[in-house]
Enzyme design. Structure first.
Site, mmCIF file in Angstrom:
data_model
loop_
_atom_site.group_PDB
_atom_site.id
_atom_site.type_symbol
_atom_site.label_atom_id
_atom_site.label_comp_id
_atom_site.label_asym_id
_atom_site.label_seq_id
_atom_site.Cartn_x
_atom_site.Cartn_y
_atom_site.Cartn_z
ATOM 1 N N HIS A 30 -23.627 -17.008 -128.930
ATOM 2 C CA HIS A 30 -23.107 -15.812 -128.258
ATOM 3 C C HIS A 30 -24.125 -15.206 -127.280
ATOM 4 O O HIS A 30 -24.327 -13.983 -127.252
ATOM 5 C CB HIS A 30 -22.680 -14.756 -129.277
ATOM 6 C CG HIS A 30 -21.515 -15.172 -130.126
ATOM 7 N ND1 HIS A 30 -20.503 -15.993 -129.664
ATOM 8 C CD2 HIS A 30 -21.192 -14.871 -131.419
ATOM 9 C CE1 HIS A 30 -19.612 -16.175 -130.618
ATOM 10 N NE2 HIS A 30 -20.009 -15.519 -131.699
ATOM 11 N N HIS B 283 -14.480 -10.674 -129.397
ATOM 12 C CA HIS B 283 -14.800 -11.026 -130.782
ATOM 13 C C HIS B 283 -14.280 -9.969 -131.762
ATOM 14 O O HIS B 283 -15.003 -9.536 -132.669
ATOM 15 C CB HIS B 283 -16.311 -11.192 -130.940
ATOM 16 C CG HIS B 283 -16.713 -12.163 -132.008
ATOM 17 N ND1 HIS B 283 -16.237 -12.081 -133.305
ATOM 18 C CD2 HIS B 283 -17.553 -13.230 -131.981
ATOM 19 C CE1 HIS B 283 -16.788 -13.057 -134.016
ATOM 20 N NE2 HIS B 283 -17.581 -13.764 -133.241
ATOM 21 N N GLU C 97 -10.872 -16.152 -131.197
ATOM 22 C CA GLU C 97 -11.683 -16.068 -129.978
ATOM 23 C C GLU C 97 -11.259 -17.150 -128.982
ATOM 24 O O GLU C 97 -11.535 -18.336 -129.186
ATOM 25 C CB GLU C 97 -13.162 -16.233 -130.328
ATOM 26 C CG GLU C 97 -13.660 -15.291 -131.407
ATOM 27 C CD GLU C 97 -14.898 -15.834 -132.097
ATOM 28 O OE1 GLU C 97 -15.926 -16.016 -131.409
ATOM 29 O OE2 GLU C 97 -14.829 -16.101 -133.315
#
Length: 379
Positions: A134, A205, A343
């Site tokens: 991420h 998210h 996601e």
């Protein structure tokens, strides 16, 4: 926004952030906008409230571009908050999490944090089992987006990411446009441009618990994923490069089933490797935004979430690493599998797998991605 902004401008922004309500007014979800007002890295954070005529409410903070709460009606007409999060900016800052965040520059994992562009090897930070996850430890979920509240249903966030941000190349300008529609959908449009060849893969998210009660696990939720294949992972959660069928495995959600039905069948190596579901599904939708990519329903509340996207993949993550050490909104402790994340994305580690859809962004090009979270009720 810099602190040199005139006081009148700050006051106006605060009023806009609260949808022209007094800044002491609580949101429908019970959030206090004042608790989201602070300064991080010389930038002002706020809480922004979107509402439609149907009464749905979405609260977003520009710290990490995070969806903080989503209020939708259940089968009895009672409004429920269906996402996990915190009720103050202090908790978002002090307790590392991805709750509700607009992830960048690269959602999901990059193997060993290494990418190669035009023959040059670039080393990114390693923050998850030896991989870059991420966007690294200082990814955009921990940065302040510039906020532009367009109207009562629309918020535009902008992130200017400098060349070398977490060692990603290129000065990159990224935008996230949240639009709350009249049919109870959150339409999220991402875009980005760069002045140097780079990679980009953005997502939201949010951790969904559609029962409205995250004190209870979301394993009873009924999940459908429009995908005949998925990408397996090794025991460090890294994709192996394979694309394999879901048929006759616990990964098959082409027929809707409870999230928890097979989740602990650890004799199936992928569930052991993922500590449950933490995998990318290869969507059958071929980028068609009119075709449902995934559907999640709480049998308790009747609330249904449909996901639409032009992305090739979707990561299903079932809150496997929530462990009861985090207390969220309204003092609720988040235990394991209190939520399901959906996601939309390009596949993990795509920069190192040239046979997969490309995540490279060149100067002069514009990255575009769209995700729609549409809510309804099953009686």
């Amino acid at each position: 926004m810099k602190r040199q902004v005139l006081l009148a401008g700050v006051a106006a922004m605060m009023l806009t952030a609260c949808n022209h309500q007094p800044e002491t007014a609580l949101t429908l979800s019970g959030l206090d906008p004042v608790k989201f007002q602070t300064t991080v890295n010389d930038a002002q954070t706020q809480l922004y409230t979107l509402k439609n005529k149907a009464g749905m409410e979405v609260c977003i903070t520009n710290f990490g571009g995070r969806i903080v709460s989503i209020m939708v009606p259940d089968k009895n007409g009672t409004m429920q908050d269906v996402v996990l999060g915190f009720d103050s900016i202090a908790d978002y800052i002090n307790i590392p999490s991805d709750f509700g965040a607009s992830i960048g520059r690269y959602a999901n994992r990059i193997n060993q944090g290494k990418i190669v562009l035009d023959g040059d090897t670039i080393q990114l930070p390693k923050n998850n089992f030896g991989h870059c996850l991420h966007g690294g430890p200082k990814g955009w979920q921990y940065q302040v987006y510039n906020a532009n509240p367009i109207d009562n249903t629309t918020l535009e966030l902008t992130r200017i990411s400098p060349d070398g941000d977490e060692n990603f190349p290129g000065n990159l300008t990224a935008k996230v446009l949240f639009k709350l529609t009249e049919d109870n959908a959150i339409d999220i449009k991402y875009s980005a441009t760069t002045d140097k060849k780079t990679i980009i893969n953005m997502t939201n998210h949010s951790y969904f618990n559609l029962s409205g009660n995250p004190a209870q696990a979301a394993t009873d939720h009924i999940l459908y994923v429009n995908a005949d294949n998925y990408t397996p992972v090794d025991n460090t959660f890294m994709t192996t490069g394979e694309i394999v069928p879901v048929k006759d495995t616990p990964m098959d959600f082409t027929t809707p089933k409870a999230v928890g039905q097979d989740i602990t069948k650890y004799d199936f190596a992928q569930l052991k490797n993922g500590n449950g579901y933490d995998h990318n599904w290869v969507l059958n939708t071929k980028g068609d935004l009119s075709v449902v990519a995934a559907r999640l329903t709480s049998p308790v509340s009747g609330i249904t979430l449909e996901v639409y996207t032009d992305e090739p993949g979707i990561q299903v993550y079932t809150g496997n690493f929530l462990d009861g050490t985090v207390t969220g909104k309204k003092g609720i402790v988040y235990n394991q599998r209190a939520s399901v994340c959906l996601e939309t994305q390009h596949y993990p580690d795509s920069p190192n797998k040239p046979e997969w859809p490309s995540v490279v962004l060149e100067p002069g090009e514009t990255y575009n991605s769209e995700c729609i979270f549409k809510f309804s009720v099953e009686q």
